[in-house]
Design a protein around this motif. Sequence first.
Motif, PDB file in Angstrom:
ATOM      1  N   THR A  49       0.834  -1.207   0.000  1.00  0.00           N
ATOM      2  CA  THR A  49       0.000   0.000   0.000  1.00  0.00           C
ATOM      3  C   THR A  49       0.869   1.257   0.000  1.00  0.00           C
ATOM      4  O   THR A  49       1.788   1.381   0.800  1.00  0.00           O
ATOM      5  N   GLY A  50       0.557   2.175  -0.938  1.00  0.00           N
ATOM      6  CA  GLY A  50       1.305   3.426  -1.044  1.00  0.00           C
ATOM      7  C   GLY A  50       2.433   3.393  -2.045  1.00  0.00           C
ATOM      8  O   GLY A  50       3.012   4.439  -2.360  1.00  0.00           O
ATOM      9  N   ASP A  51       2.790   2.209  -2.561  1.00  0.00           N
ATOM     10  CA  ASP A  51       3.806   2.123  -3.610  1.00  0.00           C
ATOM     11  C   ASP A  51       3.220   2.562  -4.951  1.00  0.00           C
ATOM     12  O   ASP A  51       2.011   2.752  -5.087  1.00  0.00           O
ATOM     13  N   SER A  52       4.101   2.675  -5.957  1.00  0.00           N
ATOM     14  CA  SER A  52       3.686   3.241  -7.243  1.00  0.00           C
ATOM     15  C   SER A  52       3.994   2.323  -8.409  1.00  0.00           C
ATOM     16  O   SER A  52       4.967   1.558  -8.381  1.00  0.00           O
ATOM     17  N   TYR A  67      -5.332   0.460 -14.399  1.00  0.00           N
ATOM     18  CA  TYR A  67      -5.796   1.366 -13.346  1.00  0.00           C
ATOM     19  C   TYR A  67      -6.388   0.564 -12.190  1.00  0.00           C
ATOM     20  O   TYR A  67      -6.007   0.742 -11.025  1.00  0.00           O
ATOM     21  N   TRP A  68      -7.330  -0.334 -12.500  1.00  0.00           N
ATOM     22  CA  TRP A  68      -8.001  -1.081 -11.441  1.00  0.00           C
ATOM     23  C   TRP A  68      -7.062  -2.073 -10.761  1.00  0.00           C
ATOM     24  O   TRP A  68      -7.212  -2.342  -9.558  1.00  0.00           O
ATOM     25  N   ALA A  69      -6.084  -2.615 -11.487  1.00  0.00           N
ATOM     26  CA  ALA A  69      -5.136  -3.529 -10.867  1.00  0.00           C
ATOM     27  C   ALA A  69      -4.386  -2.852  -9.732  1.00  0.00           C
ATOM     28  O   ALA A  69      -4.177  -3.438  -8.664  1.00  0.00           O
ATOM     29  N   GLY A  70      -3.981  -1.594  -9.948  1.00  0.00           N
ATOM     30  CA  GLY A  70      -3.264  -0.859  -8.917  1.00  0.00           C
ATOM     31  C   GLY A  70      -4.166  -0.335  -7.825  1.00  0.00           C
ATOM     32  O   GLY A  70      -3.868  -0.442  -6.629  1.00  0.00           O
ATOM     33  N   VAL A  71      -5.293   0.243  -8.220  1.00  0.00           N
ATOM     34  CA  VAL A  71      -6.171   0.905  -7.254  1.00  0.00           C
ATOM     35  C   VAL A  71      -6.810  -0.099  -6.299  1.00  0.00           C
ATOM     36  O   VAL A  71      -7.075   0.234  -5.137  1.00  0.00           O
ATOM     37  N   GLY A  74      -4.341  -0.649  -3.270  1.00  0.00           N
ATOM     38  CA  GLY A  74      -3.776   0.477  -2.537  1.00  0.00           C
ATOM     39  C   GLY A  74      -2.556   1.126  -3.146  1.00  0.00           C
ATOM     40  O   GLY A  74      -1.807   1.818  -2.443  1.00  0.00           O
ATOM     41  N   LEU A  75      -2.345   0.973  -4.450  1.00  0.00           N
ATOM     42  CA  LEU A  75      -1.173   1.576  -5.086  1.00  0.00           C
ATOM     43  C   LEU A  75      -1.512   2.940  -5.666  1.00  0.00           C
ATOM     44  O   LEU A  75      -2.673   3.268  -5.930  1.00  0.00           O
ATOM     45  N   TYR A  76      -0.465   3.734  -5.897  1.00  0.00           N
ATOM     46  CA  TYR A  76      -0.587   4.939  -6.722  1.00  0.00           C
ATOM     47  C   TYR A  76      -0.267   4.545  -8.166  1.00  0.00           C
ATOM     48  O   TYR A  76       0.769   3.920  -8.425  1.00  0.00           O
ATOM     49  N   VAL A  77      -1.163   4.906  -9.079  1.00  0.00           N
ATOM     50  CA  VAL A  77      -0.971   4.589 -10.496  1.00  0.00           C
ATOM     51  C   VAL A  77      -0.715   5.888 -11.244  1.00  0.00           C
ATOM     52  O   VAL A  77      -1.549   6.796 -11.233  1.00  0.00           O
ATOM     53  N   THR A  78       0.451   5.981 -11.873  1.00  0.00           N
ATOM     54  CA  THR A  78       0.822   7.181 -12.631  1.00  0.00           C
ATOM     55  C   THR A  78       0.713   6.899 -14.112  1.00  0.00           C
ATOM     56  O   THR A  78       1.375   5.996 -14.646  1.00  0.00           O
ATOM     57  N   PHE A  79      -0.148   7.651 -14.791  1.00  0.00           N
ATOM     58  CA  PHE A  79      -0.248   7.576 -16.248  1.00  0.00           C
ATOM     59  C   PHE A  79       0.599   8.695 -16.847  1.00  0.00           C
ATOM     60  O   PHE A  79       0.516   9.843 -16.410  1.00  0.00           O
ATOM     61  N   VAL A  80       1.402   8.343 -17.847  1.00  0.00           N
ATOM     62  CA  VAL A  80       2.333   9.293 -18.447  1.00  0.00           C
ATOM     63  C   VAL A  80       1.813   9.737 -19.804  1.00  0.00           C
ATOM     64  O   VAL A  80       1.368   8.908 -20.616  1.00  0.00           O
ATOM     65  N   GLY A 153      -6.499   2.505  -3.679  1.00  0.00           N
ATOM     66  CA  GLY A 153      -5.372   3.340  -4.082  1.00  0.00           C
ATOM     67  C   GLY A 153      -5.849   4.590  -4.779  1.00  0.00           C
ATOM     68  O   GLY A 153      -7.009   5.007  -4.641  1.00  0.00           O
ATOM     69  N   ASP A 154      -4.984   5.196  -5.564  1.00  0.00           N
ATOM     70  CA  ASP A 154      -5.327   6.455  -6.234  1.00  0.00           C
ATOM     71  C   ASP A 154      -4.380   6.645  -7.410  1.00  0.00           C
ATOM     72  O   ASP A 154      -3.389   5.921  -7.553  1.00  0.00           O
TER      73      ASP A 154
END
Length: 514
Positions: A49-52, A67-71, A74-80, A153-154
């Motif tokens: 939880t809290g990793d990216s 997105y849903w796999a991370g969220v 509890g992960l942060y998901v960054t889209f570039v 997550g977020d």
Amino acid sequence: MYPGTWAQKTPDKLAIVMSGSGRSLTYRELDDNSRRTAHFLRDTVGLATGDSVVVLSDNVPEALELYWAGVRIGLYVTFVNSHLAPAEAEYIVENSGARVLFVSANLADLAAKLQTPGVEHRLAFGGTLPGYGSYEEVRDASSDAPIEDQPRGDTMLYSSGTTGRPKGIKRPLTGDSVDQQSNMSAVLQLLYGMTENTVYLSPAPAYHAAPMAFMAAVQSLGGTVVMMEKFDPEGVLEAIQRFSVTETQMVPTHFVRMLKLEEDVRSRYDLSSLKMVIHAAAPCPPDVKRAMIDWLGPIIMEYYSSTEAAGSTFIDSATWLEHPGSVGKPSTPGALHICGPDGKELGPGEIGTVYFASATESRPFSYHGDEQKSRSAEHPEHPNWTTVGDLGYVDEEGFLYLTDRSSFMIISGGVNIYPQEIENVFTLHSAVADIGVIGVPDPDFGERVVAFVEPAEGVEATPELAGELAAFAREHLSGFKVPREFHFREALPRTPTGKMVKGKLREEYASTVS
């Protein structure tokens, strides 16, 4: 709620379908694929939880799957932003601290140039890429067991960098479970009336904050997302008709391009299923919005917010027609404050920095790894009042009007000039496809107004055109606001979400006079 809820209730319903290729995922498939990927991230990679994680994607169904796999764990998901230069994308990957990078095989050129030494797992989806493993193989080989512990997550998205290096915008995790209703899905349900019957058209890049947030929230409610591979004005109309779209979200540049379609094209499609068109991301010229309401009816809803999500305002068509140019009022009383350079609150009609007060006692977000930038967003006396640098004013009734970004304001001869006002005048001019206005150094006045113009198709960039545009400006603007120079370009540097990258215009101008 999350896709797993709807995988139980409506497993064969489409969670997402591409408007062009027809590729799709049912709720069962979305839940299964995201669950297996979540197991890989948690069990194999060891993320907590809290990793990216970072996703570099074009508009494809896998964007929401990841997105849903991370969220859901509890992960942060960054889209570039897939249009970034390699060095810019590398900065975001490194700055995020991600140990896993997912890349669309459609972005092979960019992927081949990325140097990401801190990343442990580089996985490609939708095809093969040299130096990348197969996302599909890793996903399908992972456990399909239920996941009992699913903290929400977020996203941690990066600002578009229109005025400098992108900033990672990080909000504290709520501690809620992913199957609890999110704030965003509650907004879509209560404010926009969306339900499991919603068919939501997303024509914007999936990596941007609003499209991703809205698509995920629609899926939380059990609706269907129709994603366009890329925006096309007639394609929007065709998709609305073919999929019986009920809601969509656009930006003002989308409106402009749609309004410039020939009338016989606009009237060719059945748009009767459409209940609401939501817009945001950039200020909308009043003439453009009025034309959209005249065309589609009073179904245009506008909101003003930011990736930081520190506050927002809303306004419907009927209210906007009574307060043209406004972006509305905040839903929470006392949340909006207009302040001068000294931090003191200003009265109605006075232009200042727009602050939103959060319900918490401290700043509701931070810029990842940059405490100085984080603190610069705070009001000097109220840490829970934050700004993203926009300027505006409120009228006597509390309606907010935006004037421009503080970094874009021009000060000429001691007078404040707001480029947005000048740009709005030209938005629907038949000879102008796009325009960006900046201030450049001037020995007499400090700054002078300069316009960069993309001529409309078939219009020749000539000195005569520059004279015509200057004369047009003098008819509609005070003399000191009329651009002193017009420079013509084949295209102007906008982000795919419609924001003008004025830093590049300033750099280009500076290079021509140095």
